[in-house]
Structures are given as C-alpha cells and as structure tokens.
Write an enzyme that holds these catalytic residues in place. Structure first.
Site, PDB file in Angstrom:
ATOM      1  N   LYS A  11       4.629 -15.028  18.961  1.00 16.15           N
ATOM      2  CA  LYS A  11       5.433 -15.554  20.074  1.00 16.15           C
ATOM      3  C   LYS A  11       4.790 -16.817  20.625  1.00 16.15           C
ATOM      4  O   LYS A  11       5.457 -17.776  20.964  1.00 16.15           O
ATOM      5  CB  LYS A  11       5.603 -14.521  21.187  1.00 16.15           C
ATOM      6  CG  LYS A  11       6.469 -15.035  22.346  1.00 16.15           C
ATOM      7  CD  LYS A  11       6.636 -14.011  23.447  1.00 16.15           C
ATOM      8  CE  LYS A  11       5.372 -13.900  24.267  1.00 16.15           C
ATOM      9  NZ  LYS A  11       5.138 -15.131  25.103  1.00 16.15           N
ATOM     10  N   ASP A  12       3.463 -16.792  20.705  1.00 18.28           N
ATOM     11  CA  ASP A  12       2.706 -17.985  21.095  1.00 18.28           C
ATOM     12  C   ASP A  12       2.255 -18.699  19.819  1.00 18.28           C
ATOM     13  O   ASP A  12       1.059 -18.791  19.524  1.00 18.28           O
ATOM     14  CB  ASP A  12       1.502 -17.587  21.951  1.00 18.28           C
ATOM     15  CG  ASP A  12       1.928 -16.931  23.256  1.00 18.28           C
ATOM     16  OD1 ASP A  12       2.431 -17.642  24.135  1.00 18.28           O
ATOM     17  OD2 ASP A  12       1.777 -15.706  23.383  1.00 18.28           O
ATOM     18  N   SER A  40       7.127  -9.981  26.431  1.00 17.90           N
ATOM     19  CA  SER A  40       6.130 -10.788  27.118  1.00 17.90           C
ATOM     20  C   SER A  40       5.728 -10.076  28.397  1.00 17.90           C
ATOM     21  O   SER A  40       6.558  -9.399  29.027  1.00 17.90           O
ATOM     22  CB  SER A  40       6.705 -12.168  27.463  1.00 17.90           C
ATOM     23  OG  SER A  40       5.857 -12.866  28.344  1.00 17.90           O
ATOM     24  N   ALA A  96      -1.187  -6.254  30.999  1.00 19.81           N
ATOM     25  CA  ALA A  96       0.254  -6.000  31.128  1.00 19.81           C
ATOM     26  C   ALA A  96       0.829  -5.753  29.727  1.00 19.81           C
ATOM     27  O   ALA A  96       1.769  -6.420  29.290  1.00 19.81           O
ATOM     28  CB  ALA A  96       0.967  -7.142  31.839  1.00 19.81           C
ATOM     29  N   LEU A  97       0.246  -4.800  29.035  1.00 21.90           N
ATOM     30  CA  LEU A  97       0.519  -4.589  27.613  1.00 21.90           C
ATOM     31  C   LEU A  97       1.933  -4.089  27.352  1.00 21.90           C
ATOM     32  O   LEU A  97       2.485  -3.298  28.105  1.00 21.90           O
ATOM     33  CB  LEU A  97      -0.485  -3.587  27.031  1.00 21.90           C
ATOM     34  CG  LEU A  97      -1.972  -3.932  27.196  1.00 21.90           C
ATOM     35  CD1 LEU A  97      -2.832  -2.875  26.507  1.00 21.90           C
ATOM     36  CD2 LEU A  97      -2.291  -5.317  26.651  1.00 21.90           C
ATOM     37  N   GLN A 100      -6.756 -21.177  31.824  1.00 22.62           N
ATOM     38  CA  GLN A 100      -5.581 -21.583  31.049  1.00 22.62           C
ATOM     39  C   GLN A 100      -4.313 -21.633  31.896  1.00 22.62           C
ATOM     40  O   GLN A 100      -3.217 -21.815  31.368  1.00 22.62           O
ATOM     41  CB  GLN A 100      -5.395 -20.691  29.818  1.00 22.62           C
ATOM     42  CG  GLN A 100      -5.014 -19.257  30.097  1.00 22.62           C
ATOM     43  CD  GLN A 100      -5.119 -18.394  28.856  1.00 22.62           C
ATOM     44  OE1 GLN A 100      -6.217 -18.068  28.399  1.00 22.62           O
ATOM     45  NE2 GLN A 100      -3.988 -18.018  28.267  1.00 22.62           N
ATOM     46  N   LYS A 110       4.803  -3.406  23.674  1.00 17.60           N
ATOM     47  CA  LYS A 110       4.779  -2.918  22.289  1.00 17.60           C
ATOM     48  C   LYS A 110       4.226  -3.954  21.309  1.00 17.60           C
ATOM     49  O   LYS A 110       3.655  -3.585  20.281  1.00 17.60           O
ATOM     50  CB  LYS A 110       6.184  -2.486  21.864  1.00 17.60           C
ATOM     51  CG  LYS A 110       6.635  -1.175  22.504  1.00 17.60           C
ATOM     52  CD  LYS A 110       8.016  -0.782  22.004  1.00 17.60           C
ATOM     53  CE  LYS A 110       8.492   0.512  22.670  1.00 17.60           C
ATOM     54  NZ  LYS A 110       9.873   0.878  22.225  1.00 17.60           N
ATOM     55  N   GLY A 111       4.409  -5.226  21.616  1.00 13.43           N
ATOM     56  CA  GLY A 111       3.853  -6.265  20.754  1.00 13.43           C
ATOM     57  C   GLY A 111       2.334  -6.176  20.706  1.00 13.43           C
ATOM     58  O   GLY A 111       1.730  -6.192  19.625  1.00 13.43           O
ATOM     59  N   HIS A 112       1.710  -6.049  21.877  1.00 17.61           N
ATOM     60  CA  HIS A 112       0.254  -5.884  21.929  1.00 17.61           C
ATOM     61  C   HIS A 112      -0.176  -4.624  21.175  1.00 17.61           C
ATOM     62  O   HIS A 112      -1.165  -4.628  20.429  1.00 17.61           O
ATOM     63  CB  HIS A 112      -0.218  -5.739  23.379  1.00 17.61           C
ATOM     64  CG  HIS A 112      -0.028  -6.957  24.225  1.00 17.61           C
ATOM     65  ND1 HIS A 112       0.739  -6.946  25.364  1.00 17.61           N
ATOM     66  CD2 HIS A 112      -0.512  -8.217  24.112  1.00 17.61           C
ATOM     67  CE1 HIS A 112       0.716  -8.143  25.914  1.00 17.61           C
ATOM     68  NE2 HIS A 112      -0.026  -8.937  25.183  1.00 17.61           N
TER      69      HIS A 112
END
Length: 281
Positions: free
Chosen positions: A151-152, A187, A32-33, A61, A35-37
C-alpha cells in the site's frame, strides 16, 4: 509473549539467537494493527525462526503535528491481535527517548530521486524520517528479512534503495495490499473515518480499477485528467494527486514503454483524513 521497551534489552535477547544462525523476520509498524499487518506476521512466521514486530509511532516522519497527535495508539488491542496468531512473536514497543535519546531529528538520506516523487512532493522530509527510523530499527534488531505492505509502495522502494546504498544485510520483502470488503485499502487511518465516509471511500479503489482499464487504450496524461475530473464532481473528496509512474524509478509516465512496469498512485482527503492507494497497471 515477550514485549520489550528498551533497545539494549531487546538486542541482548536477540544476540545469542543470531549467533546460533537463527533467522529473524521483522515487521516495522506504527500500531493500530489490521489484517494487512497480521498477514505480514503470518508470512514471517512461515519464513523465519523468530519474528519481531515493532509498534512505534515515529514522530520524525510526520510533517503535520496534528496528524501525529491524532494517530491511533491501541497497544493493548494490538497485542491481543498478535497473540491470536502466535504468542511467540516478539514485540518492540519503545519510547521516543529509547529510539532517539535526546535528539528527535531525522538524518538526511539520498534515495537517487525516489524521494522527490509523489509523497515526497507533498510531505517534505517524510522519507528522511522513514529512513531514519527503519535504519535505526534494523541496527537494533538485525533482521534477516523485513516485511512491508505494498500500500505504501513508494516507501517500499525507498527502503529497498536505502538498504542497497548502505549495504545493510537484510532482505526487503513486499507483500500484497489487503483490502476491506468494499475495496478500500486497509490502513490504520481508516479507524478515524466515520462509517459513512468509510463507505464512500470505497470509490477510490473503484476508480483505480477503472484507470487500469483506461491505461490500455489511452495515454497516461489522458487517464490522469479523467481521474481529476471525476474527483472535481465529488465534493466529499479532495484529490491531492493521481499519478501514473514507472515502478522502479517512480518517474511520471510521459509516454508508455512496453518494457516498463507502471503503477497508478493516488492520495485523497475525506473528512480531512488522508488516504493513499495504488494499483499495478
């Protein structure tokens, strides 16, 4: 574009390149990519000879079965986004069996207490699942550098700790949070928000920016109470936690120390969808 579904085939492809001292940049994702990825791919392409991205929704997880089932799976769209950047990126899209064989369970990890803070308090066993999958992927791909978004941030610190404790030969690189125009942290979970809720969720970053200003004048405890009161007045949201913690230990800030770096961490539900974010103080 090369897409591998079996770890042995991928390892066989990468081994000759590793033997030629080629550097491998690796981006682990659950798909679920956004722009951050994609920014992590761009950075890896600049800094390495080879770039590998994994797309795997890791069951160990998730402590919420419904959350696992609803997690967006958009492989075709993800591949199209990657191709626009570079067709040279290698994709690893394994099955659960390829990763775990017949034992879909987490290993137990110790992260010197990092795992008991914030996310660890609310998602029991989550970081054992993270450690299990990241360590497994590192063993398969043998990257030179691995890229994680801030972010994480807690996860980033956990992975760094795991690499240090297990003496893994990989450099962990943290990359800035990418945000939507509204300020909402990008996200994969945002895709599950309605347009209205997505717009409302922009208030999370607005509040974080306000806490950064407040922290210059007030104690951490006072800032936390202000945030809690704000969310009590917003019925669309359910605040799970807001904490100000020291960046390296993730311990809650009791009293400010000018020699330490602090960060504000938040987890909020809207439409029963859990969003997290953080900001450097």
């Amino acid at each position: 574009m090369l897409i591998f579904t079996e770890n042995k085939v991928l390892s066989s492809h990468l081994l000759p390149l590793i033997n030629q001292n080629k550097t491998i940049g690796f981006i682990p994702t659950m798909g679920a990519l956004h722009k951050g990825h994609l920014s992590l791919i761009e950075k890896s392409l600049i800094e390495n000879d080879i770039t590998v991205m994994s797309i795997f929704v890791n069951p160990t997880q998730f402590n919420n079965k419904e959350d696992l089932e609803k997690y967006p799976r958009t492989l075709e769209a993800d591949v199209a986004k990657i191709k626009k950047i570079s067709s040279e990126v290698i994709i690893y899209n394994p099955t659960v069996k390829d990763i775990y064989e017949n034992n879909v369970e987490s290993q137990d990890f110790s992260y010197d207490g990092l795992e008991f803070q914030m996310e660890g308090k609310h998602r029991v066993g989550h970081f054992n699942g993270v450690g299990t999958i990241v360590k497994r992927l590192f063993e398969i791909i043998k990257p030179t550098n691995a890229y994680f978004g801030e972010k994480d941030f807690q996860q980033l610190q956990i992975v760094k700790k795991m690499v240090s404790k297990h003496n893994l030969p990989v450099t962990i690189i943290g990359c800035p949070i990418y945000r939507e125009k509204s300020g909402l942290a990008m996200s994969s979970r945002n895709e599950r928000l309605s347009d209205e809720s997505r717009e409302k969720a922009s208030v999370i970053y607005e509040i974080l920016k306000e806490t950064k200003k407040l922290f210059q004048k007030k104690s951490a405890n006072e800032v936390v109470k202000i945030v809690e009161e704000k969310f009590k007045k917003m019925p669309d949201f359910k605040l799970e936690y807001f904490e100000i913690a020291e960046e390296s230990t993730l311990l809650t800030c009791k009293r400010k120390n000018k020699t330490k770096k602090y960060r504000g961490f938040i987890a909020v539900f809207i439409d029963n969808i859990r969003l997290i974010d953080n900001i450097s103080m």
